[in-house]
Design a protein around this motif. Structure first.
Motif, PDB file in Angstrom:
ATOM      1  N   GLY A   1      42.564  53.678  37.977  1.00 12.22           N
ATOM      2  CA  GLY A   1      43.922  53.515  38.513  1.00 12.22           C
ATOM      3  C   GLY A   1      44.131  54.147  39.866  1.00 12.22           C
ATOM      4  N   GLN A   2      43.007  54.447  40.572  1.00 13.06           N
ATOM      5  CA  GLN A   2      43.170  55.098  41.876  1.00 13.06           C
ATOM      6  C   GLN A   2      43.394  54.091  42.997  1.00 13.06           C
ATOM      7  OE1 GLN A   2      39.430  56.993  41.763  1.00 13.06           O
ATOM      8  NE2 GLN A   2      40.157  58.773  40.639  1.00 13.06           N
ATOM      9  N   VAL A   3      43.150  52.825  42.707  1.00 14.26           N
ATOM     10  CA  VAL A   3      43.261  51.791  43.751  1.00 14.26           C
ATOM     11  C   VAL A   3      44.316  50.779  43.324  1.00 14.26           C
ATOM     12  CG1 VAL A   3      42.055  49.905  44.900  1.00 14.26           C
ATOM     13  CG2 VAL A   3      40.887  52.082  44.505  1.00 14.26           C
ATOM     14  N   LYS A   4      45.245  50.527  44.240  1.00 14.63           N
ATOM     15  CA  LYS A   4      46.256  49.515  43.943  1.00 14.63           C
ATOM     16  C   LYS A   4      46.010  48.223  44.704  1.00 14.63           C
ATOM     17  CE  LYS A   4      50.008  52.751  43.031  1.00 14.63           C
ATOM     18  NZ  LYS A   4      51.014  53.493  43.803  1.00 14.63           N
ATOM     19  N   THR A   5      45.418  48.359  45.902  1.00 15.14           N
ATOM     20  CA  THR A   5      45.222  47.186  46.741  1.00 15.14           C
ATOM     21  C   THR A   5      43.790  47.169  47.258  1.00 15.14           C
ATOM     22  OG1 THR A   5      47.511  47.364  47.458  1.00 15.14           O
ATOM     23  CG2 THR A   5      46.079  45.932  48.755  1.00 15.14           C
ATOM     24  N   VAL A   6      43.175  45.989  47.238  1.00 18.40           N
ATOM     25  CA  VAL A   6      41.827  45.846  47.782  1.00 18.40           C
ATOM     26  C   VAL A   6      41.865  44.813  48.897  1.00 18.40           C
ATOM     27  CG1 VAL A   6      39.446  45.201  47.294  1.00 18.40           C
ATOM     28  CG2 VAL A   6      40.801  46.385  45.551  1.00 18.40           C
ATOM     29  N   ILE A   7      41.351  45.205  50.066  1.00 23.34           N
ATOM     30  CA  ILE A   7      41.177  44.232  51.154  1.00 23.34           C
ATOM     31  C   ILE A   7      39.719  43.816  51.154  1.00 23.34           C
ATOM     32  CG2 ILE A   7      41.346  43.804  53.622  1.00 23.34           C
ATOM     33  CD1 ILE A   7      43.314  46.121  53.798  1.00 23.34           C
ATOM     34  N   SER A   8      39.479  42.483  50.995  1.00 22.93           N
ATOM     35  CA  SER A   8      38.101  42.017  51.020  1.00 22.93           C
ATOM     36  C   SER A   8      37.893  41.174  52.267  1.00 22.93           C
ATOM     37  CB  SER A   8      37.797  41.177  49.775  1.00 22.93           C
ATOM     38  OG  SER A   8      36.573  40.510  49.954  1.00 22.93           O
ATOM     39  N   VAL A   9      36.942  41.597  53.100  1.00 22.10           N
ATOM     40  CA  VAL A   9      36.646  40.851  54.316  1.00 22.10           C
ATOM     41  C   VAL A   9      35.522  39.871  54.004  1.00 22.10           C
ATOM     42  CG1 VAL A   9      36.088  41.004  56.749  1.00 22.10           C
ATOM     43  CG2 VAL A   9      37.301  42.872  55.642  1.00 22.10           C
ATOM     44  N   GLY A  10      35.878  38.756  53.418  1.00 23.57           N
ATOM     45  CA  GLY A  10      34.916  37.696  53.191  1.00 23.57           C
ATOM     46  C   GLY A  10      33.972  37.911  52.026  1.00 23.57           C
ATOM     47  N   GLU A  11      34.165  38.912  51.207  1.00 25.43           N
ATOM     48  CA  GLU A  11      33.260  39.127  50.085  1.00 25.43           C
ATOM     49  C   GLU A  11      33.922  38.678  48.776  1.00 25.43           C
ATOM     50  OE1 GLU A  11      30.270  39.702  50.109  1.00 25.43           O
ATOM     51  OE2 GLU A  11      29.772  40.697  51.979  1.00 25.43           O
ATOM     52  N   ASP A  12      33.158  37.959  47.997  1.00 27.36           N
ATOM     53  CA  ASP A  12      33.644  37.539  46.685  1.00 27.36           C
ATOM     54  C   ASP A  12      33.489  38.707  45.712  1.00 27.36           C
ATOM     55  OD1 ASP A  12      34.370  36.389  44.361  1.00 27.36           O
ATOM     56  OD2 ASP A  12      32.849  34.797  44.390  1.00 27.36           O
ATOM     57  N   LEU A  13      34.602  39.332  45.324  1.00 30.19           N
ATOM     58  CA  LEU A  13      34.541  40.558  44.515  1.00 30.19           C
ATOM     59  C   LEU A  13      34.009  40.277  43.129  1.00 30.19           C
ATOM     60  CD1 LEU A  13      37.951  42.076  45.644  1.00 30.19           C
ATOM     61  CD2 LEU A  13      35.675  42.536  46.551  1.00 30.19           C
ATOM     62  N   VAL A  14      34.259  39.072  42.633  1.00 31.11           N
ATOM     63  CA  VAL A  14      33.755  38.739  41.298  1.00 31.11           C
ATOM     64  C   VAL A  14      32.239  38.676  41.318  1.00 31.11           C
ATOM     65  CG1 VAL A  14      33.792  37.029  39.469  1.00 31.11           C
ATOM     66  CG2 VAL A  14      35.881  37.500  40.779  1.00 31.11           C
ATOM     67  N   ALA A  15      31.711  38.023  42.353  1.00 31.01           N
ATOM     68  CA  ALA A  15      30.256  37.976  42.470  1.00 31.01           C
ATOM     69  C   ALA A  15      29.679  39.361  42.699  1.00 31.01           C
ATOM     70  CB  ALA A  15      29.861  37.043  43.610  1.00 31.01           C
ATOM     71  N   ALA A  16      30.481  40.241  43.274  1.00 36.66           N
ATOM     72  CA  ALA A  16      29.997  41.588  43.569  1.00 36.66           C
ATOM     73  C   ALA A  16      30.221  42.542  42.402  1.00 36.66           C
ATOM     74  CB  ALA A  16      30.680  42.120  44.819  1.00 36.66           C
TER      75      ALA A  16
END
Lengths: 562, 179, 381
Positions: free
Chosen positions: A403-418
């Motif tokens: 619960g330490q992160v509320k927002t994630v900025i992804s610069v072109g990376e697929d977080l699911v694949a990661a």
């Protein structure tokens, strides 16, 4: 192979001009140095010499020496040493420079020889120019114009050979057009190490073909199309798509691995038609893998992200999410150096740590390296990250779970694949910058469509720590915005200092903040790239194995400077 | 530079009254009043088209009905106002003319751009594009003024062929110097 | 034939009928003149001219339909219809009241002058004398024509001023200057004719009918048209007439090449066509006056008067012959107007002024003195 380790210069005379060339240089290269073009088909600077096209015939001679006294024989007419001209022509590609070598490339004999060779080559060459894809970049056309006799004396019937042979999945062969230069055979054997091509039959019936049961299917097969001087080998993908004289050439890079092969993107009116290699003797010679040649298809892919919303609206939405705090940034090894610099600024503005995603695969020891991110070293140089990325975002996943992160900025990376699960993604607000739709863009609260590598300019740092630039080949998709603009707007939205979004402005800033890149400004970067000092990162365990012009690990810095 | 003063004859009294000149002018116009008219009354009367006239560019077929264009795009390249737009394509292997390999998928000539220069005809290596006798083109929209491939063949029809290059090629393939 | 019922009608009905008759005759003739102008222009320039328009019920008539079509007769109807149905564009900067009134003013003098011009003659068996066919047989005939037709310039001045733009204004200024300049010569040029007509001691008259009658007398001088008797007068009158009707080479008020369209630049559709009709009506009246003064009116040929020819014929036939001869001459004169228009270039404005004041006026004064002396000599002998 034309540049020996110790350049031992010898002086040769080409058409009356003296020039010092390294010993072992052949006559074609020596003549090129004085600006004289010796026509050739089979010779290729990166392949072995066979001398079977006979187009590069020249006259050569050596200074006369008295056999008895070993004294130079002087010519009373000129007062110089007499030259003993060999009465018969020699092939330029197979003749190496030696001290005092004299060459004539435009004597009547040479012209006569070229005319004869051209006539023989054209005897069985079909009149296919109107339908031939090579037309416009065909050596046979150029040299028939430059050195041919201009009309045909051949009234007999031309030979008939197979017209549409599929040599492999990507290469189509028209045997009638083949002039038997054997460049493709030598390439397969020497460079691709996949010996599948050969000639069968004799004389004018000689035919290029694959060995029985084999196919030209290696990942470098399309290089044979590039080096084919005529239209015999054609790319099945590019076949009959567009005449080459309409295509605009833009220098670019192959972004599939950290090799960073230099490429040329051929486009017309905003549509890319093909990608070919660009010669860079320090990186890829004149080759590139087939897999990199279809990269342009992503530009017009149906799953491109685009939006009809104004950028201001999207940025405002992102700014609302960023105000909540507890932001994490996922950068990318596929972003350009400039974008990574702005990503770092963004991370600083939102006070977040940056994670990168690594991609690895099997290297092939030629132009595919194990690291499938083109610009991990750029992230190191710009200070976006200090260590090599991991394959999975385990730290980020843990932070989300805690619960330490509320927002994630992804610069072109697929977080699911990661490695993030859908449940983890659902817990956070995702701001996604990207070009194509994927699981992350579907889950994202704000999607900011950006441009592909063909629609923007920038630079990458390859495995040798060589910073190389790529240029915008086609206009950006409507509904997508340049990554630099999006990132600088995000920095501003997050409360950071205003950042320039154009390359010149950005590079002024980069040069001031990062000493290693002080001389690497995009505008001034040579087309062959600039080698950076790799020493600060020498201890990192890079994944790359050996490839063309690259040796890994401890000797990386040494190898790249060769 | 030598200056040559021209002596202007003083006008006679008759000339200064203008009247003889007016009478002369009236005589001239009266003569024209009764001379036969040269006007070509266009829609009913058509001008005779001279040989080598450059009318609307068209695509032609050879006497065997094969489309001659192989979409080499030289006309598109040479066209000064960029009126020609070709989408090249491959001929299907089961087509009777498969040995030609290449034919235009689409061929468009924008007659709002065309300047009737005839360079396309001159550059064509297959003698497939001809500026023929038609000199009128009209339409209500811009789109109507773009001749597509179908329309170009309809306008062009069939022209005699001196070469039959591709037919010879095919017969050579069938009974020629194959090994 | 008895026309007495007509004279029994109340005055206002007769007046109205006469007005309608004038409009009904003048309008089509003016329009036909505009058509003729286009045809003459075309023929002079080697073109066929308008030859396409045709009405469906005439088209099937074998030769006549084709002939009329080639002649462009129906173009007239097409043009007229067009004028009525065109969009009425009124520039925002004009003075509306005067802008509207100017074309009407143009038409009034043009139509009024016709009433005092005799257009034929019939043999009144009862009175055993030739009677003029005229709407209002005024004794001051020619004076009335001059007086009323000069008012035509007001419409041009008002049109130019109301248009509130520079080219129409310049056109109207030119028109007024030109009219003043040439009116003097015109009036002076016809004085010898009336000196000749009015024998000293007799009842003075300015009636145009009487002028024609003096050209119908027996004897060499009596039967001679004034064109031959006083050629210089005829010439000056003709030139002045060109200037007065604003015809080429004196069409200063319009002069398309330097003033766009002159006084009617800002006019369109029906209002413009009224100016057009007025111009041709002026031309018609001018030609008629010229015919009466110098070409013997309804006398078929010099020394061949009309009266003996129609004496025994029915009244209506004699009238028709008289009208036919007169109109024939008028149309020849109008053709001459057009012929000159398509032959001569336009004068420059300063040339127009110079010709008017420095050439034509002295010439007409000299002409008057010469004939005054000559007539005095002849009459007193």
């Amino acid at each position: 192979m034309i540049q020996p380790a110790k350049p031992d210069l010898v002086t040769v005379n080409v058409d009356g001009k003296e020039i010092a060339v390294p010993k072992g240089t052949n006559v074609i290269e020596a003549a090129r140095l004085v600006g004289v073009d010796v026509p050739h088909y089979c010779y290729h600077p990166k392949l072995s010499i066979v001398g079977n096209c006979r187009m590069c015939l020249i006259e050569m001679g050596m200074p006369a020496v008295d056999p008895a006294t070993k004294q130079p024989v002087m010519d009373p007419a000129t007062g110089k040493q007499k030259i003993n001209w060999i009465p018969r022509p020699q092939i330029g590609c197979g003749t190496n420079a030696s001290p005092g070598l004299h060459i004539r490339t435009n004597s009547p004999l040479v012209k006569d020889c070229r005319e004869g060779v051209m006539e023989f080559l054209l005897i069985n060459h079909p009149l296919d120019c109107p339908i031939c894809d090579q037309a416009g970049e065909c050596k046979l056309q150029e040299q028939a114009t430059g050195y041919g006799r201009g009309y045909s004396r051949f009234i007999e019937q031309k030979n008939v050979k197979p017209k549409r042979t599929q040599l492999g999945p990507r290469v189509t062969l028209d045997d009638e057009r083949c002039i038997l230069c054997s460049r493709c055979i030598r390439f397969s054997k020497e460079i691709a190490k996949d010996d599948v091509l050969g000639f069968i039959d004799r004389g004018s019936y000689s035919t290029l073909t694959c060995f029985p049961g084999k196919q030209l299917e290696n990942n470098y097969s399309l290089n044979t199309v590039d080096i084919c001087p005529v239209g015999a080998l054609t790319s099945t993908d590019f076949r009959f798509k567009m005449r080459v004289w309409f295509l605009k050439q833009t220098n670019s890079l192959d972004t599939e691995t950290s090799v960073g092969a230099n490429t040329v993107v051929w486009s017309r009116e905003g549509a890319i038609y093909r990608i070919t290699p660009r010669r860079n003797d320090e990186v890829n010679d004149t080759w590139m893998p087939d897999s990199g040649r279809i990269a342009f298809k992503q530009v017009a892919a149906p799953d491109r992200l685009k939006t009809s919303d104004a950028l201001d609206v999207l940025i405002a939405r992102a700014a609302d999410l960023l105000k909540a705090g507890s932001v994490a940034v996922v950068g990318s090894g596929r972003s350009s150096v400039e974008e990574q610099f702005l990503t770092r600024k963004l991370a600083a503005a939102v006070k977040a740590t940056v994670a990168l995603v690594s991609r690895t695969g099997q290297g092939d020891n030629l132009l595919i390296s194990a690291d499938r991110n083109p610009n991990v070293r750029g992230a190191l140089v710009t200070g976006l990250v200090a260590t090599l990325p991991e394959a999975k975002l385990t730290a980020l996943a843990a932070a989300i779970d805690a619960g330490q992160v509320k927002t994630v900025i992804s610069v072109g990376e697929d977080l699911v694949a990661a490695g993030l699960t859908a449940a983890q993604l659902a817990k956070v607000s995702v701001i996604y910058l990207g070009t194509h739709a994927n699981a992350t863009s579907a889950a994202a609260k704000v999607v900011l469509p950006t441009l592909t590598v063909f629609e923007k300019s920038g630079s990458f740092v390859n495995q040798q720590f060589r910073i190389q630039k790529f240029s915008k080949a086609v206009p950006g998709l409507v509904g997508a915005t340049d990554d630099l603009v999006v990132l600088s707007r995000l920095v501003a939205a997050a409360g950071g200092a205003a950042q320039p979004a154009d390359l010149p402005g950005l590079w002024t800033l980069i040069a001031a903040e990062i000493p290693a890149l002080a001389h690497a400004a995009h505008a001034k970067l040579p087309e062959t790239g600039l080698l950076l000092d790799a020493a600060p990162w020498a201890s990192l365990p890079f994944v790359e194995g050996e490839t063309l012009h690259f040796k890994p690990a401890a000797t990386a810095a040494v190898a790249s400077s060769q | 530079m030598a200056v040559i003063p021209l002596e202007r004859k003083p006008l006679t009294f008759a000339e200064r009254t203008y009247l003889p000149q007016i009478a002369f002018g009236l005589k001239t116009t009266l003569r024209h009043l009764v001379t036969p008219k040269e006007t070509l009354e266009y829609p009913e009367q058509r001008p005779e088209i001279p040989a080598g006239y450059r009318g609307v560019p068209t695509l032609v077929k050879d006497p065997n009905g094969r489309e001659k264009c192989v979409s080499c795009q030289l006309c598109e390249f040479v066209c000064p106002p960029k009126a020609i737009r070709i989408t090249p394509g491959e001929i299907a292997p089961d087509d009777p003319t498969a040995h030609v390999e290449k034919a235009p998928q689409e061929f468009e000539i924008d007659m709002l751009r065309c300047i009737y220069c005839g360079l396309c005809q001159e550059v064509c290596p297959e003698e497939a594009i001809w500026l023929q006798n038609q000199y009128t083109m009209s339409g209500y929209t811009r789109a109507e003024m773009v001749n597509n491939k179908e329309r170009l063949y309809e306008l062009g029809g069939t022209l005699p062929d001196d070469h039959f290059k591709w037919d010879k090629k095919k017969s050579a393939e069938e009974q020629g110097n194959a090994h | 034939m008895d026309f007495s019922f007509y004279f029994d009608l109340p005055l206002w009905i007769r007046t109205a009928l006469q007005g309608i008759a004038v409009i009904a005759v003048l309008f089509p003739i003016s329009a036909a003149c505009s058509m003729a102008e286009r045809k003459v222009a075309a023929w002079v320039q080697g073109r066929p001219g308008p030859n396409r328009a045709i009405v469906p019920w005439v088209a099937p008539i074998p030769f006549l339909g084709r002939f009329l079509q080639r002649l462009g007769v129906f173009q007239l109807m097409a043009d007229g219809g067009k004028f009525v149905f065109k969009e009425d564009v009124i520039p925002g900067h004009v003075n509306k009241f005067y802008y509207y009134i100017a074309p009407l003013l143009a038409l009034i003098p043009a139509l009024t002058t016709v009433t005092v011009v005799p257009f034929g003659a019939y043999w009144d068996a009862a009175a055993n004398t030739l009677k003029p066919l005229i709407l209002a047989d005024l004794d001051v005939g020619l004076l009335a024509v001059f007086a009323i037709s000069s008012l035509g310039v007001y419409s041009i001045i008002i049109a130019g001023w109301a248009s509130n733009s520079k080219f129409p204004f310049l056109g109207s200024v030119r028109a007024s200057a030109q009219l003043i300049s040439y009116e003097l010569s015109m009036t002076l040029s016809v004085l010898p004719v009336f000196l000749w007509v009015n024998a000293p001691g007799g009842n003075g008259t300015l009636s145009l009918f009487d002028v024609v009658q003096t050209q119908s007398e027996p004897g060499f001088l009596g039967g001679m048209w004034y064109l031959f008797l006083m050629p210089l007068s005829a010439f000056i009158f003709l030139v002045a007439l060109f200037a007065e009707t604003n015809r080429q080479p004196f069409d200063m008020p319009e002069s398309e090449s330097d003033l766009v369209g002159g006084f009617h630049t800002e006019y369109g559709e029906f209002k413009w066509s009224l100016f057009f009709v007025a111009e041709y009506a002026h031309m018609l009246v001018g030609s008629g006056v010229f015919t009466l003064l110098f070409l013997g009116g309804w006398n078929p040929l010099p020394w061949v008067p009309l009266a003996p020819l129609i004496e025994g014929l029915p009244v209506w036939l004699g009238g028709v012959i008289g009208i036919g001869v007169f109109l024939g001459k008028v149309f020849v004169a109008i053709f001459f107007f057009m012929w000159v228009r398509w032959t001569l270039p336009r004068f420059r404005y300063d040339q127009v002024m110079k010709i008017g004041w420095q050439k034509l006026l002295p010439l007409s004064i000299a002409n008057l003195i010469f004939y005054a002396l000559a007539i005095a000599l002849i009459e007193t002998r």
